[in-house]
Design a protein around this motif. Structure first.
Motif, short mmCIF file in Angstrom:
data_model
loop_
_atom_site.label_atom_id
_atom_site.label_comp_id
_atom_site.label_asym_id
_atom_site.label_seq_id
_atom_site.Cartn_x
_atom_site.Cartn_y
_atom_site.Cartn_z
N PHE A 212 7.35 21.66 9.13
CA PHE A 212 6.32 22.41 7.95
C PHE A 212 5.09 21.51 7.81
O PHE A 212 3.85 21.89 7.82
CB PHE A 212 6.92 22.84 6.93
N ASP A 213 5.69 19.99 7.69
CA ASP A 213 4.48 19.18 7.59
C ASP A 213 3.48 18.97 8.80
O ASP A 213 2.52 18.85 8.42
CB ASP A 213 4.93 17.85 7.18
N ALA A 214 4.20 19.07 10.00
CA ALA A 214 3.26 18.89 11.00
C ALA A 214 2.47 20.36 11.21
O ALA A 214 1.36 20.01 11.60
CB ALA A 214 4.11 18.67 12.28
N GLU A 215 2.89 21.33 10.94
CA GLU A 215 2.21 22.82 10.90
C GLU A 215 0.89 22.61 10.10
O GLU A 215 -0.16 22.93 10.35
CB GLU A 215 3.13 23.67 11.01
N ILE A 216 1.17 22.12 8.97
CA ILE A 216 0.30 21.97 7.83
C ILE A 216 -0.82 21.13 8.28
O ILE A 216 -2.02 21.50 8.15
CB ILE A 216 0.69 21.64 6.40
N ALA A 217 -0.51 19.95 8.85
CA ALA A 217 -1.39 19.09 9.32
C ALA A 217 -2.34 19.47 10.57
O ALA A 217 -3.72 19.64 10.72
CB ALA A 217 -0.82 17.89 9.74
N VAL A 218 -1.63 20.15 11.31
CA VAL A 218 -2.14 21.03 12.46
C VAL A 218 -3.29 21.84 11.90
O VAL A 218 -4.55 21.88 12.47
CB VAL A 218 -1.36 21.68 13.57
N ALA A 219 -2.99 22.79 11.11
CA ALA A 219 -3.88 23.77 10.42
C ALA A 219 -4.99 23.10 9.62
O ALA A 219 -6.32 23.48 9.74
CB ALA A 219 -2.99 24.53 9.64
N ASN A 220 -4.46 21.89 9.06
CA ASN A 220 -5.70 21.05 8.43
C ASN A 220 -6.84 20.45 9.33
O ASN A 220 -8.12 20.85 9.03
CB ASN A 220 -5.07 20.04 7.73
N ILE A 221 -6.56 20.00 10.43
CA ILE A 221 -7.20 19.55 11.44
C ILE A 221 -8.09 20.56 12.04
O ILE A 221 -9.56 20.61 12.23
CB ILE A 221 -6.65 18.50 12.32
N ALA A 222 -7.57 21.86 12.24
CA ALA A 222 -8.22 22.90 12.95
C ALA A 222 -9.31 23.40 11.92
O ALA A 222 -10.56 23.77 12.39
CB ALA A 222 -7.28 24.06 13.28
N HIS A 223 -8.83 23.43 10.65
CA HIS A 223 -9.78 24.01 9.71
C HIS A 223 -11.04 23.08 9.44
O HIS A 223 -12.19 23.56 9.38
CB HIS A 223 -9.23 24.00 8.31
N LEU A 224 -10.65 21.66 9.55
CA LEU A 224 -11.89 20.63 9.43
C LEU A 224 -12.69 20.96 10.60
O LEU A 224 -13.99 20.91 10.20
CB LEU A 224 -11.27 19.33 9.41
N ILE A 225 -12.20 20.83 11.63
CA ILE A 225 -13.25 21.01 12.61
C ILE A 225 -14.21 22.34 12.79
O ILE A 225 -15.25 22.27 12.69
CB ILE A 225 -12.61 20.77 14.17
N SER A 226 -13.60 23.44 12.37
CA SER A 226 -14.16 24.83 12.45
C SER A 226 -15.03 24.82 11.29
O SER A 226 -16.19 25.29 11.64
CB SER A 226 -12.75 25.81 12.20
N VAL A 227 -14.95 24.33 10.25
CA VAL A 227 -15.76 24.53 8.91
C VAL A 227 -17.03 23.78 9.21
O VAL A 227 -18.14 23.95 8.84
CB VAL A 227 -15.02 24.29 7.73
N PHE A 228 -16.84 22.35 9.70
CA PHE A 228 -17.89 21.81 9.94
C PHE A 228 -18.84 22.22 11.02
O PHE A 228 -20.14 22.25 11.14
CB PHE A 228 -17.46 20.26 10.38
N THR A 229 -17.98 22.72 11.93
CA THR A 229 -18.71 23.44 13.21
C THR A 229 -19.81 24.63 12.78
O THR A 229 -20.82 24.61 13.21
CB THR A 229 -17.78 23.90 14.33
N VAL A 230 -19.04 25.53 12.01
CA VAL A 230 -19.97 26.50 11.47
C VAL A 230 -20.99 26.19 10.46
O VAL A 230 -22.20 26.78 10.33
CB VAL A 230 -18.86 27.63 10.81
N ALA A 231 -20.53 25.06 9.83
CA ALA A 231 -21.56 24.69 8.61
C ALA A 231 -22.92 24.11 9.61
O ALA A 231 -24.22 24.27 9.30
CB ALA A 231 -21.12 23.65 7.90
N MET A 232 -22.52 23.55 10.66
CA MET A 232 -23.84 22.95 11.47
C MET A 232 -24.63 24.11 11.94
O MET A 232 -25.98 24.01 12.21
CB MET A 232 -23.15 21.96 12.62
N LEU A 233 -23.78 25.07 12.67
CA LEU A 233 -24.41 26.10 13.13
C LEU A 233 -25.41 26.91 12.14
O LEU A 233 -26.44 27.50 12.37
CB LEU A 233 -23.60 27.34 13.81
N ARG A 234 -24.83 26.99 10.79
CA ARG A 234 -25.55 27.78 9.81
C ARG A 234 -26.54 27.02 9.44
O ARG A 234 -27.91 27.71 9.17
CB ARG A 234 -24.66 27.78 8.31
N ASN A 235 -26.61 25.55 9.70
CA ASN A 235 -27.88 24.57 9.15
C ASN A 235 -28.90 24.77 10.39
O ASN A 235 -30.11 24.83 10.02
CB ASN A 235 -27.45 23.42 8.92
N HIS A 236 -28.38 24.90 11.57
CA HIS A 236 -29.37 25.11 12.52
C HIS A 236 -30.02 26.39 12.65
O HIS A 236 -31.19 26.44 13.05
CB HIS A 236 -28.61 24.75 13.96
#
Length: 314
Positions: A212-236
């Protein structure tokens, strides 16, 4: 047909059955017979189906991602294998990067390292395995930091962070979510960057880490990369065009699809030039090559009929 299986393989299947059925039955489970009857390579993975007989009935056990199915519900090994492969595909799809391919390119290397972590998690069993997942996720995080590190993000008079310093995400957040209207988004991006780093770093040292700890961390990193990607596109891309009358975003070719408002400032693109008469003659003179011949199409019913006819003739 019974396939060759080692004593260790049979013991592992029997142990799995006992573990699963003991939890759901008041009666003591007795495994009477275990045999491997199917082994197929599907999409790069080797799937096996085991026929198991117990005092509580007959069961199928299918691997990988070992699971059991009652033979009351699944009458044949082919059917249960098809169901299991589909189920595994759906489960594994949760571990795919949650962005379209064109968006993944913004952080291609971090996503690749994230996928490596997911592969590690799929076969992880012990605490140290889950710690290894954390190490690979930390590599994905550091890779992301190195990709965003740019001196242009550092205000004049401020010291430049080190290459693998999480402060780079703060600097990026300041750029792609600047201004008072983006204050909440900016704070959220910074918080996600900070807390994700703390959690992944904790996992790499957690001697009692679980799946469960590993799955949470996997989800966290995926969310981190995703949210910064979308924020960059939003700004661009900036704010999308809105209707001046009703405020709808459904404005295309200068016309609002919702209320019919017409944008007088819209400049249509240049029309495609019409081919000259000479070009038309050349195109029409070129023989047309069919991409397929519908006459060769054979339906499953046709195939079955032909097979039956051949059997009778034979």
């Amino acid at each position: 047909m019974t396939l060759r299986a080692t004593k260790e393989e049979k013991a592992a299947v029997a142990e799995y059955l006992e573990w699963q059925l003991d939890e759901t039955s008041a009666r003591k489970i007795m495994v009477k017979h275990v045999e491997k009857i199917v082994a197929e390579n599907i999409t790069g993975d080797r799937y096996e189906v085991w026929n198991c007989i117990t005092n509580l009935g007959s069961w199928w056990v299918v691997t990988p991602m070992m699971n059991l199915y009652t033979q009351r519900d699944f009458k044949s090994a082919d059917v249960v294998l098809t169901f299991h492969v589909g189920m595994v595909g759906r489960v594994m799809s949760r571990d795919q990067a949650p962005l379209a391919p064109e968006l993944k390119d913004a952080f291609s290397e971090p996503w690749r390292k994230w996928e490596d972590a997911v592969e590690t998690m799929r076969v992880a069993q012990e605490a140290e395995d889950f710690q290894s997942v954390g190490m690979r996720l930390r590599e994905a995080y550091v890779s992301m930091l190195k990709m965003v590190a740019d001196e242009e993000l550092v205000p004049e008079g401020v010291d430049k962070p080190q290459a693998a310093n999480a402060e780079w995400l703060n600097r990026l957040a300041e750029k792609i979510a600047d201004g008072s209207s983006n204050a909440r988004l900016r704070a959220y991006l910074k918080s996600v960057g900070k807390e994700t780093w703390h959690h992944v770093s904790w996992l790499t040292h957690a001697t009692n880490a679980t799946r469960f700890d590993a799955e949470i961390a996997v989800a966290n990193i995926a969310h981190l990369i995703s949210v910064f990607t979308v924020a960059m596109l939003r700004n661009h891309n900036g704010a999308p065009k809105r209707c001046a009358e009703c405020g709808s975003y459904q404005v295309g070719s200068g016309i609002c699809a919702r209320c019919g408002w017409v944008d007088e400032s819209h400049v249509p693109p240049e029309p495609r030039p019409e081919p000259s008469p000479e070009e038309l003659v050349t195109r029409l003179a070129t023989p047309h090559t069919l991409t397929s011949d519908i006459n060769t199409f054979v339906s499953p019913q046709d195939l079955s009929t032909e097979s039956t006819a051949r059997d009778h003739l034979g």
